[in-house]
Design a protein around this motif. Sequence first.
Motif, PDB file in Angstrom:
ATOM      1  N   LEU A   1       0.816  -1.210   0.000  1.00 18.87           N
ATOM      2  CA  LEU A   1       0.000   0.000   0.000  1.00 18.87           C
ATOM      3  C   LEU A   1       0.852   1.263   0.000  1.00 18.87           C
ATOM      4  N   GLN A   2       2.011   1.208   0.633  1.00 17.09           N
ATOM      5  CA  GLN A   2       2.895   2.368   0.619  1.00 17.09           C
ATOM      6  C   GLN A   2       3.421   2.625  -0.780  1.00 17.09           C
ATOM      7  N   ALA A   3       3.691   1.553  -1.540  1.00 16.15           N
ATOM      8  CA  ALA A   3       4.140   1.701  -2.925  1.00 16.15           C
ATOM      9  C   ALA A   3       3.045   2.351  -3.773  1.00 16.15           C
ATOM     10  N   LEU A   4       1.789   1.969  -3.505  1.00 12.61           N
ATOM     11  CA  LEU A   4       0.676   2.615  -4.209  1.00 12.61           C
ATOM     12  C   LEU A   4       0.613   4.097  -3.863  1.00 12.61           C
ATOM     13  N   LYS A   5       0.727   4.406  -2.584  1.00 10.27           N
ATOM     14  CA  LYS A   5       0.647   5.800  -2.149  1.00 10.27           C
ATOM     15  C   LYS A   5       1.740   6.636  -2.801  1.00 10.27           C
ATOM     16  N   THR A   6       2.929   6.060  -2.916  1.00 11.55           N
ATOM     17  CA  THR A   6       4.056   6.756  -3.540  1.00 11.55           C
ATOM     18  C   THR A   6       3.824   6.959  -5.027  1.00 11.55           C
ATOM     19  N   ALA A   7       3.158   6.002  -5.664  1.00 10.31           N
ATOM     20  CA  ALA A   7       2.939   6.067  -7.113  1.00 10.31           C
ATOM     21  C   ALA A   7       1.887   7.094  -7.505  1.00 10.31           C
ATOM     22  N   LEU A   8       0.954   7.402  -6.602  1.00  6.63           N
ATOM     23  CA  LEU A   8      -0.131   8.325  -6.915  1.00  6.63           C
ATOM     24  C   LEU A   8       0.396   9.749  -7.090  1.00  6.63           C
TER      25      LEU A   8
ATOM     26  N   THR B   1      -6.724   5.844  -3.312  1.00  9.15           N
ATOM     27  CA  THR B   1      -6.979   6.368  -4.652  1.00  9.15           C
ATOM     28  C   THR B   1      -7.821   7.631  -4.597  1.00  9.15           C
ATOM     29  N   HIS B   2      -8.892   7.585  -3.814  1.00  7.92           N
ATOM     30  CA  HIS B   2      -9.791   8.740  -3.727  1.00  7.92           C
ATOM     31  C   HIS B   2      -9.137   9.921  -3.014  1.00  7.92           C
ATOM     32  N   GLU B   3      -8.285   9.631  -2.047  1.00  5.66           N
ATOM     33  CA  GLU B   3      -7.565  10.717  -1.375  1.00  5.66           C
ATOM     34  C   GLU B   3      -6.665  11.465  -2.343  1.00  5.66           C
ATOM     35  N   ALA B   4      -6.224  10.753  -3.395  1.00  2.00           N
ATOM     36  CA  ALA B   4      -5.379  11.383  -4.420  1.00  2.00           C
ATOM     37  C   ALA B   4      -6.203  12.016  -5.538  1.00  2.00           C
ATOM     38  N   GLY B   5      -7.540  11.913  -5.441  1.00  4.24           N
ATOM     39  CA  GLY B   5      -8.401  12.542  -6.439  1.00  4.24           C
ATOM     40  C   GLY B   5      -8.573  11.752  -7.720  1.00  4.24           C
TER      41      GLY B   5
ATOM     42  N   THR C   1     -18.667 -11.964  -1.057  1.00  8.44           N
ATOM     43  CA  THR C   1     -19.419 -10.718  -0.916  1.00  8.44           C
ATOM     44  C   THR C   1     -18.625  -9.561  -1.495  1.00  8.44           C
ATOM     45  N   VAL C   2     -19.225  -8.867  -2.441  1.00 13.63           N
ATOM     46  CA  VAL C   2     -18.641  -7.673  -3.046  1.00 13.63           C
ATOM     47  C   VAL C   2     -19.699  -6.579  -2.979  1.00 13.63           C
ATOM     48  N   ASN C   3     -19.346  -5.454  -2.378  1.00 13.66           N
ATOM     49  CA  ASN C   3     -20.285  -4.345  -2.273  1.00 13.66           C
ATOM     50  C   ASN C   3     -19.583  -3.071  -2.729  1.00 13.66           C
ATOM     51  N   VAL C   4     -20.056  -2.517  -3.823  1.00 13.77           N
ATOM     52  CA  VAL C   4     -19.369  -1.376  -4.428  1.00 13.77           C
ATOM     53  C   VAL C   4     -19.386  -0.143  -3.540  1.00 13.77           C
ATOM     54  N   ASN C   5     -20.360  -0.039  -2.650  1.00 11.81           N
ATOM     55  CA  ASN C   5     -20.424   1.115  -1.762  1.00 11.81           C
ATOM     56  C   ASN C   5     -19.509   0.943  -0.553  1.00 11.81           C
ATOM     57  N   GLU C   6     -19.559  -0.220   0.071  1.00 12.10           N
ATOM     58  CA  GLU C   6     -18.685  -0.468   1.214  1.00 12.10           C
ATOM     59  C   GLU C   6     -17.213  -0.443   0.810  1.00 12.10           C
ATOM     60  N   ASP C   7     -16.923  -0.878  -0.421  1.00 11.09           N
ATOM     61  CA  ASP C   7     -15.541  -0.909  -0.902  1.00 11.09           C
ATOM     62  C   ASP C   7     -15.138   0.367  -1.639  1.00 11.09           C
ATOM     63  N   ASN C   8     -16.083   1.313  -1.799  1.00 12.29           N
ATOM     64  CA  ASN C   8     -15.797   2.599  -2.463  1.00 12.29           C
ATOM     65  C   ASN C   8     -15.269   2.419  -3.889  1.00 12.29           C
ATOM     66  N   ILE C   9     -15.922   1.530  -4.631  1.00 13.34           N
ATOM     67  CA  ILE C   9     -15.507   1.226  -6.005  1.00 13.34           C
ATOM     68  C   ILE C   9     -16.250   2.145  -6.973  1.00 13.34           C
ATOM     69  N   ASP C  10     -15.541   2.679  -7.956  1.00 14.55           N
ATOM     70  CA  ASP C  10     -16.147   3.553  -8.964  1.00 14.55           C
ATOM     71  C   ASP C  10     -16.535   2.786 -10.228  1.00 14.55           C
ATOM     72  N   LEU C  11     -15.710   1.800 -10.587  1.00 16.53           N
ATOM     73  CA  LEU C  11     -15.944   0.994 -11.791  1.00 16.53           C
ATOM     74  C   LEU C  11     -15.613  -0.453 -11.450  1.00 16.53           C
ATOM     75  N   LEU C  12     -16.483  -1.380 -11.858  1.00 18.72           N
ATOM     76  CA  LEU C  12     -16.273  -2.794 -11.566  1.00 18.72           C
ATOM     77  C   LEU C  12     -16.676  -3.628 -12.766  1.00 18.72           C
ATOM     78  N   CYS C  13     -15.870  -4.628 -13.090  1.00 19.24           N
ATOM     79  CA  CYS C  13     -16.124  -5.503 -14.233  1.00 19.24           C
ATOM     80  C   CYS C  13     -16.410  -6.917 -13.750  1.00 19.24           C
ATOM     81  N   LEU C  14     -17.387  -7.570 -14.388  1.00 24.22           N
ATOM     82  CA  LEU C  14     -17.722  -8.944 -14.034  1.00 24.22           C
ATOM     83  C   LEU C  14     -18.126  -9.726 -15.272  1.00 24.22           C
ATOM     84  N   SER C  15     -18.040 -11.050 -15.153  1.00 27.49           N
ATOM     85  CA  SER C  15     -18.341 -11.927 -16.282  1.00 27.49           C
ATOM     86  C   SER C  15     -19.145 -13.125 -15.796  1.00 27.49           C
TER      87      SER C  15
END
Length: 392
Positions: free
Chosen positions: A131-138, A167-171, A186-200
């Motif tokens: 997660l720190q690597a993600l934060k640095t990359a943003l 991700t959202h903290e970085a805008g 269980t996948v919940n787009v609101n609890e997980d704060n997801i903007d776009l999700l793909c499924l098949s």
Amino acid sequence: MKSVIYLDNNATTPIDPRVLEAMMPYLTNNFANANSTHQFGVEAYEVVKTARKQVADLIGAETNEIIFTSGSTEAINLAIKGVAENYSDKGKHIVTVKTEHHAVLDTCQYLETKGFEVTYLPVGTDGLIDLQALKTALRPDTILVSVMYVNNETGVIQPIKQIAQLTHEAGALFMTDATQAVGKMTVNVNEDNIDLLCLSGHKFYAPKGIGALFVRQRRPNRVKLPALIHGGGHERGLRSGTLNVPGIIALGKACELAVKEMKTNADRIRELRDYLEAELLKIPGTSVNGNTDYRLYNVTNLCFKGVDSEAMIMGLSEMENDLPLMAVSNGSACTSTSIEPSHVLTAMGLNEFLAFNCIRFSLGKFNHREELEVVIAEVSKTTDNLRALNFR
């Protein structure tokens, strides 16, 4: 035709008979176009509405946030390319992960030829990102972060909620390829704060050729995408084309069944997976790939040191006498013709030699213990035979 012990459910699942029953009338008696205004067309339109709600209910979305597609690959392309086109004024930087499905990686590589910059995050030996690597990359010009919910080869589950928060903290917008997660956990787009999700659908007992893209519409985080497929304005203008009514009904039914039966299936399949894994690990020189604490319950990816995975797969799928054929995998079915080692396993630190020694066993709700006893015996015997050949 010989019977088959099928342990490749991450590639595709059999259609649940109840799903097939639900879709059959719309392949036979009512084959109407859902956009036709006559009685049969209106009926088709109404069942599509019902199916859209069933999909939305499974992931905690609203019906107007569900766009039907031909599957996850199309949904991924619509999402990533759509964000790139619509948000390029803010920036041209995208962040993803080295172990993503090629639908994501290839789309990102395409965008690099169009002037976008992509950061490919590494993973640890357990398959998890830092997660720190993600934060640095943003960066201020980051417009999208795309991280797979569950890895298709190892079953490793990424910390989606924390990733979305950073991700959202970085805008930026957060997208997840949830192909291996939806319908199984269980996948919940609101609890997980997801903007776009793909499924098949074909990953959880619906037919191939049907999937969906979730596009958040609730303010203040409404996502705006341009149409990339033109020709009639279907699916809120984002995806023109005659709706696959039978497939949509099948997907809706599969979602309905998943809501009702997910926990029961998960408990039973986990028990089977754990039994299979424990027995196969008794074979000398065998180890598990990926984090075993943050992993989906139906997958085990095992390394049989010194055993060529293709030889193992061929041996199990060409059984003699009265033994059933056995279907397992050495990686993603979408790259099964590749002679390259798994990009997922090499990103996790395996060298090419070991990466070619790995087998994925992915179980489903139609598997049972008696099948696994046969698999355990035959994998053990095949491993011994192949290793003996290597030492001649």
